[in-house]
Scaffold this active site. Structure first.
Site, PDB file in Angstrom:
ATOM      1  N   LYS A  74      -9.540 -10.360   6.315  1.00 26.81           N
ATOM      2  CA  LYS A  74      -8.084 -10.344   6.096  1.00 26.81           C
ATOM      3  C   LYS A  74      -7.426 -11.349   7.029  1.00 26.81           C
ATOM      4  O   LYS A  74      -7.618 -11.294   8.242  1.00 26.81           O
ATOM      5  CB  LYS A  74      -7.498  -8.957   6.352  1.00 26.81           C
ATOM      6  CG  LYS A  74      -5.972  -8.934   6.168  1.00 26.81           C
ATOM      7  CD  LYS A  74      -5.416  -7.525   6.225  1.00 26.81           C
ATOM      8  CE  LYS A  74      -4.977  -7.079   7.592  1.00 26.81           C
ATOM      9  NZ  LYS A  74      -3.720  -7.651   8.079  1.00 26.81           N
ATOM     10  N   ASP A 134      -2.865 -11.572   3.662  1.00 33.54           N
ATOM     11  CA  ASP A 134      -1.875 -10.499   3.854  1.00 33.54           C
ATOM     12  C   ASP A 134      -0.553 -11.096   4.335  1.00 33.54           C
ATOM     13  O   ASP A 134      -0.267 -11.098   5.529  1.00 33.54           O
ATOM     14  CB  ASP A 134      -2.473  -9.524   4.894  1.00 33.54           C
ATOM     15  CG  ASP A 134      -1.549  -8.377   5.245  1.00 33.54           C
ATOM     16  OD1 ASP A 134      -0.615  -8.098   4.478  1.00 33.54           O
ATOM     17  OD2 ASP A 134      -1.793  -7.738   6.290  1.00 33.54           O
ATOM     18  N   LYS A 180       2.513 -10.367   2.586  1.00 33.34           N
ATOM     19  CA  LYS A 180       3.582  -9.418   2.222  1.00 33.34           C
ATOM     20  C   LYS A 180       4.863 -10.105   1.741  1.00 33.34           C
ATOM     21  O   LYS A 180       5.936  -9.968   2.347  1.00 33.34           O
ATOM     22  CB  LYS A 180       3.919  -8.504   3.409  1.00 33.34           C
ATOM     23  CG  LYS A 180       2.739  -7.693   3.929  1.00 33.34           C
ATOM     24  CD  LYS A 180       3.183  -6.701   4.989  1.00 33.34           C
ATOM     25  CE  LYS A 180       2.064  -5.856   5.536  1.00 33.34           C
ATOM     26  NZ  LYS A 180       1.113  -6.571   6.386  1.00 33.34           N
ATOM     27  N   ASP A 201      10.985 -11.654  -1.986  1.00 33.72           N
ATOM     28  CA  ASP A 201      12.092 -12.601  -2.141  1.00 33.72           C
ATOM     29  C   ASP A 201      12.559 -12.502  -3.596  1.00 33.72           C
ATOM     30  O   ASP A 201      12.100 -11.622  -4.334  1.00 33.72           O
ATOM     31  CB  ASP A 201      11.598 -14.026  -1.787  1.00 33.72           C
ATOM     32  CG  ASP A 201      12.728 -14.918  -1.270  1.00 33.72           C
ATOM     33  OD1 ASP A 201      13.828 -14.885  -1.870  1.00 33.72           O
ATOM     34  OD2 ASP A 201      12.518 -15.643  -0.290  1.00 33.72           O
ATOM     35  N   THR A 218       3.706   1.645   7.144  1.00 31.72           N
ATOM     36  CA  THR A 218       3.381   2.887   7.871  1.00 31.72           C
ATOM     37  C   THR A 218       4.189   3.000   9.163  1.00 31.72           C
ATOM     38  O   THR A 218       4.252   4.063   9.763  1.00 31.72           O
ATOM     39  CB  THR A 218       1.866   2.977   8.182  1.00 31.72           C
ATOM     40  OG1 THR A 218       1.432   1.706   8.671  1.00 31.72           O
ATOM     41  CG2 THR A 218       1.070   3.342   6.961  1.00 31.72           C
ATOM     42  N   ARG A 267      -9.218  -3.944  15.235  1.00 30.23           N
ATOM     43  CA  ARG A 267      -9.715  -3.839  16.602  1.00 30.23           C
ATOM     44  C   ARG A 267     -11.027  -3.080  16.800  1.00 30.23           C
ATOM     45  O   ARG A 267     -11.817  -3.475  17.658  1.00 30.23           O
ATOM     46  CB  ARG A 267      -8.600  -3.275  17.503  1.00 30.23           C
ATOM     47  CG  ARG A 267      -7.504  -4.314  17.726  1.00 30.23           C
ATOM     48  CD  ARG A 267      -6.212  -3.698  18.171  1.00 30.23           C
ATOM     49  NE  ARG A 267      -5.594  -2.918  17.094  1.00 30.23           N
ATOM     50  CZ  ARG A 267      -4.455  -2.259  17.217  1.00 30.23           C
ATOM     51  NH1 ARG A 267      -3.808  -2.269  18.366  1.00 30.23           N
ATOM     52  NH2 ARG A 267      -3.965  -1.592  16.197  1.00 30.23           N
TER      53      ARG A 267
HETATM   54  O1  C5P Z   1      -6.652  -3.245  14.628  1.00 32.16           O
HETATM   55  P1  C5P Z   1      -6.363  -2.336  13.474  1.00 32.16           P
HETATM   56  O2  C5P Z   1      -7.591  -1.709  12.852  1.00 32.16           O
HETATM   57  O3  C5P Z   1      -5.281  -1.322  13.791  1.00 32.16           O
HETATM   58  O4  C5P Z   1      -5.768  -3.336  12.365  1.00 32.16           O
HETATM   59  C1  C5P Z   1      -5.227  -2.883  11.157  1.00 32.16           C
HETATM   60  C2  C5P Z   1      -4.726  -4.042  10.364  1.00 32.16           C
HETATM   61  O5  C5P Z   1      -4.065  -3.574   9.206  1.00 32.16           O
HETATM   62  C3  C5P Z   1      -3.712  -4.935  11.097  1.00 32.16           C
HETATM   63  O6  C5P Z   1      -3.883  -6.270  10.622  1.00 32.16           O
HETATM   64  C4  C5P Z   1      -2.384  -4.380  10.653  1.00 32.16           C
HETATM   65  O7  C5P Z   1      -1.355  -5.345  10.673  1.00 32.16           O
HETATM   66  C5  C5P Z   1      -2.694  -3.975   9.204  1.00 32.16           C
HETATM   67  N1  C5P Z   1      -1.830  -2.951   8.647  1.00 32.16           N
HETATM   68  C6  C5P Z   1      -1.676  -1.698   9.210  1.00 32.16           C
HETATM   69  N2  C5P Z   1      -0.844  -0.779   8.636  1.00 32.16           N
HETATM   70  C7  C5P Z   1      -0.183  -1.099   7.507  1.00 32.16           C
HETATM   71  C8  C5P Z   1      -0.329  -2.349   6.918  1.00 32.16           C
HETATM   72  C9  C5P Z   1      -1.176  -3.266   7.528  1.00 32.16           C
HETATM   73  O8  C5P Z   1      -2.290  -1.395  10.223  1.00 32.16           O
HETATM   74  N3  C5P Z   1       0.576  -0.202   6.926  1.00 32.16           N
END
Ligand code: C5P
Length: 232
Positions: free
Chosen positions: A32, A59, A61, A64, A119, A211
């Site tokens: 991603k 990603d 998003k 517009d 979220t 992460r």
């Molecule tokens: O590091 P982590 O596992 O928390 O990363 C989750 C990824 O998913 C990040 O790129 C974050 O921006 C994305 N994301 C999220 N919640 C959302 C939409 C996207 O955590 N509702």
């Protein structure tokens, strides 16, 4: 629907993401690319990672007016990404225009999924800031239905919502779910989380994991653990 683990490559530069991907000598994970990396490194980063044989979820998003989204999606389809997204908030007219723009002359197109409510948006903020007085759950399901009716392939949602999205929109409508953590791992700033195994049980089609893999001591081992738990 083939289940897969998508690694959120939230790095600030091309050098960082490439040295991370260099660790994967045997497998080619689905990657991603988000706003941070795309704005820092430009479209070329997408072409380079794609040329290495990875699938790409871009990603960005989009949200517009329909004409602008249609034209932008047309540019993204030429980048040959596998999946991209937009905000369902932009209305069905915008989502339909996006599908039109994304569809290549030969009729193929990347998968297109919608963000329902972020979220990070609580029901309270939705009521106070956005003047939306329905329950969060009802809004998420309504936006998911709008996305389905506009011809989109699925939504990004919490893994905890994946089962209900499938009940509302059918099994073929895909759920892409971030907020995944190992049972014995760090939660970080995520709130509504689940493990890869639980996400599989609830019915997620793709998990997005950042992460827990990118910051792991052994990222390849962490990725393999995710795949073993989620894909089986
Ligand atoms: O590091 P982590 O596992 O928390 O990363 C989750 C990824 O998913 C990040 O790129 C974050 O921006 C994305 N994301 C999220 N919640 C959302 C939409 C996207 O955590 N509702």
């Amino acid at each position: 629907m083939g289940k897969d683990v998508i690694i959120a490559c939230d790095f600030a530069s091309k050098a960082d993401v490439m040295s991370f991907l260099d660790k994967f000598t045997e497998e080619k994970p689905y990657v991603k690319i988000g706003m941070e990396l795309f704005y820092a490194a430009g479209p070329e980063i997408v072409r380079e990672i794609k040329a290495r044989g990875h699938k790409i979820f871009l990603d960005l998003k989009l949200c517009d007016i329909p004409n602008t989204v249609k034209k932008s999606m047309s540019v993204l389809s030429e980048l040959d990404v596998d999946m991209t997204n937009l905000h369902a908030f932009g209305t069905k007219a915008m989502m339909e225009a996006a599908i039109e723009g994304l569809t290549r002359p030969d009729g193929t197109r990347p998968m297109l999924i919608a963000v329902t409510q972020l979220t990070s948006t609580s029901e309270e903020r939705m009521k106070n800031d956005l003047l939306i007085n329905e329950s969060l759950d009802k809004v998420v399901m309504h936006y998911a239905k709008n996305a389905m009716e506009s011809g989109l392939d699925g939504v990004v949602c919490s893994p905890l919502e994946a089962g209900k999205v499938h009940e509302t929109c059918g099994e073929k409508f895909i759920t892409v779910t971030p907020g995944v953590r190992f049972a014995d791992g760090d939660v970080g700033d995520q709130v509504r989380i689940t493990t890869p195994a639980k996400a599989k049980e609830i019915g997620s089609d793709y998990i997005v994991v950042g992460r827990p893999i990118t910051q792991a001591e052994d990222p390849v081992a962490a990725y393999r653990r995710c795949v073993a738990e989620f894909v089986g």
